[in-house]
Every structure is written in C-alpha cells, then in structure tokens.
Design a protein around this motif. Structure first.
Motif, mmCIF file in Angstrom:
data_model
loop_
_atom_site.group_PDB
_atom_site.id
_atom_site.type_symbol
_atom_site.label_atom_id
_atom_site.label_comp_id
_atom_site.label_asym_id
_atom_site.label_seq_id
_atom_site.Cartn_x
_atom_site.Cartn_y
_atom_site.Cartn_z
ATOM 1 N N LEU A 2 0.955 -4.503 3.659
ATOM 2 C CA LEU A 2 -0.246 -4.931 2.945
ATOM 3 C C LEU A 2 -0.645 -6.347 3.351
ATOM 4 C CD1 LEU A 2 -2.296 -4.246 0.596
ATOM 5 C CD2 LEU A 2 -0.722 -5.503 -0.866
ATOM 6 N N ILE A 3 0.335 -7.245 3.364
ATOM 7 C CA ILE A 3 0.050 -8.641 3.725
ATOM 8 C C ILE A 3 -0.395 -8.736 5.180
ATOM 9 C CG2 ILE A 3 1.095 -10.935 4.008
ATOM 10 C CD1 ILE A 3 0.529 -10.174 1.101
ATOM 11 N N ALA A 91 -8.894 -12.360 -1.819
ATOM 12 C CA ALA A 91 -8.947 -11.561 -3.050
ATOM 13 C C ALA A 91 -9.776 -10.298 -2.837
ATOM 14 C CB ALA A 91 -9.524 -12.401 -4.191
ATOM 15 N N GLU A 92 -10.901 -10.422 -2.146
ATOM 16 C CA GLU A 92 -11.753 -9.254 -1.886
ATOM 17 C C GLU A 92 -11.045 -8.244 -0.984
ATOM 18 O OE1 GLU A 92 -15.266 -11.044 -0.244
ATOM 19 O OE2 GLU A 92 -15.868 -11.907 -2.173
ATOM 20 N N ILE A 93 -10.392 -8.743 0.053
ATOM 21 C CA ILE A 93 -9.665 -7.863 0.972
ATOM 22 C C ILE A 93 -8.527 -7.168 0.229
ATOM 23 C CG2 ILE A 93 -8.190 -7.800 3.032
ATOM 24 C CD1 ILE A 93 -9.892 -10.280 4.024
ATOM 25 N N PHE A 94 -7.790 -7.935 -0.563
ATOM 26 C CA PHE A 94 -6.691 -7.341 -1.325
ATOM 27 C C PHE A 94 -7.203 -6.231 -2.239
ATOM 28 C CE2 PHE A 94 -4.064 -6.892 -5.065
ATOM 29 C CZ PHE A 94 -2.827 -6.660 -4.503
ATOM 30 N N LEU A 97 -7.873 -3.162 -0.158
ATOM 31 C CA LEU A 97 -6.628 -2.522 0.277
ATOM 32 C C LEU A 97 -5.936 -1.828 -0.897
ATOM 33 C CD1 LEU A 97 -5.275 -5.288 2.674
ATOM 34 C CD2 LEU A 97 -6.193 -3.046 3.321
ATOM 35 N N ARG A 98 -5.936 -2.480 -2.047
ATOM 36 C CA ARG A 98 -5.329 -1.873 -3.229
ATOM 37 C C ARG A 98 -6.074 -0.597 -3.612
ATOM 38 N NH1 ARG A 98 -5.442 -0.781 -8.286
ATOM 39 N NH2 ARG A 98 -3.606 -1.016 -9.627
ATOM 40 N N ALA A 99 -7.393 -0.629 -3.509
ATOM 41 C CA ALA A 99 -8.184 0.572 -3.818
ATOM 42 C C ALA A 99 -7.792 1.722 -2.885
ATOM 43 C CB ALA A 99 -9.677 0.270 -3.710
ATOM 44 N N THR A 104 -4.814 6.867 -2.248
ATOM 45 C CA THR A 104 -3.734 7.639 -1.648
ATOM 46 C C THR A 104 -2.683 8.067 -2.678
ATOM 47 O OG1 THR A 104 -4.017 6.486 0.456
ATOM 48 C CG2 THR A 104 -1.898 7.582 0.105
ATOM 49 N N LEU A 105 -2.268 7.124 -3.518
ATOM 50 C CA LEU A 105 -1.182 7.385 -4.464
ATOM 51 C C LEU A 105 -1.658 7.879 -5.825
ATOM 52 C CD1 LEU A 105 0.943 4.154 -3.845
ATOM 53 C CD2 LEU A 105 1.367 6.443 -2.931
#
Length: 136
Positions: A2-3, A91-94, A97-99, A104-105
C-alpha cells in the motif's frame, strides 16, 4: 505494498523525492511547527537525527525553518505549501487505494482487518528508531 503504491502515485503527481518516513515527519511537525528537539522527542530519535531530517525536507521544499520570535536560539520547522500539497495528495491517494481494497475484500472485512491490525501495533505510532529511516 500500500505504501509503495501510494508513493509511486505521489511521485507521478510531482513529489518523487518524498519517502514514507517523510510523511511521518510532516505529520509530527503538524500545523503548529516544532523544533528539532520536539520532533526528536515525538519520533523517539535524537535531536541530531531530527535536525538532519528537517534539513533534508527543507532542501526538498517540504519544510521551512525560521527563528522562534520568542526565543531566537530556537529554530521552528513548519510545513511549506509544497509539504501541505504532498500531505493532501497522500490522503487522497490513500483513500482511493483503501477504496480499492474495500471493493476487493468488502468494507466489513476491511474494517475487521484494520481493527485487527490496530490490536497488534504499538500504541505509540511515532517511534521511528529503525536504523536507516533518517538517511537521505
């Protein structure tokens, strides 16, 4: 992973020199700014390591330093506009990526995973005493 993805995208968006530990440092400096001593105390590193990191971030344009108007012996590091831009973009990128992870999960499973990770991580997130984190 993720990072790594976050920093690859951050690099494409104009911040190729920003490293993962720089984000921790910028967050520790915060909106009020701080001295190298305060930063070192927050991050659990020496004043010298904190000062060197501030100098690096200043050279890269993410931090500006100035004498404390109330004590000219102290220098206060503050986040520059470039630093704030990097934090906003991170913050926007995170969030994107979290979305993707949630898609997926599933949101419920992702929340459970995040909860589980909080249980096994230290309560003090700022301790960055791993050798090499403060090298440029």
């Amino acid at each position: 992973m993720l990072i790594d993805e976050l920093h690859a995208e951050l690099g494409r968006q104009g911040h190729p020199d920003l490293r993962p530990m720089h984000g921790f440092v910028l967050q520790a400096i915060g909106g009020s700014g701080c001295t190298a001593v305060e930063l070192g105390r927050t991050l659990g590193v020496s004043k010298q390591a904190a000062g060197k990191t501030i100098e690096t971030l200043e050279r890269l344009g993410y931090v500006v330093s100035a004498r404390d108007p109330q004590d000219s012996r102290k220098k206060i590091a503050r986040i520059s506009e470039r630093g704030w831009d990097a934090l906003r973009r991170s913050a926007e990128i995170f969030d994107r990526l979290r979305a993707g992870w949630a898609e997926t999960l599933g949101e419920e499973r992702l929340r459970a995973l995040e909860s589980d990770l909080r249980k096994v991580t230290p309560a003090d997130p700022w301790r960055l005493d791993v050798p090499g984190w403060f090298s440029t």
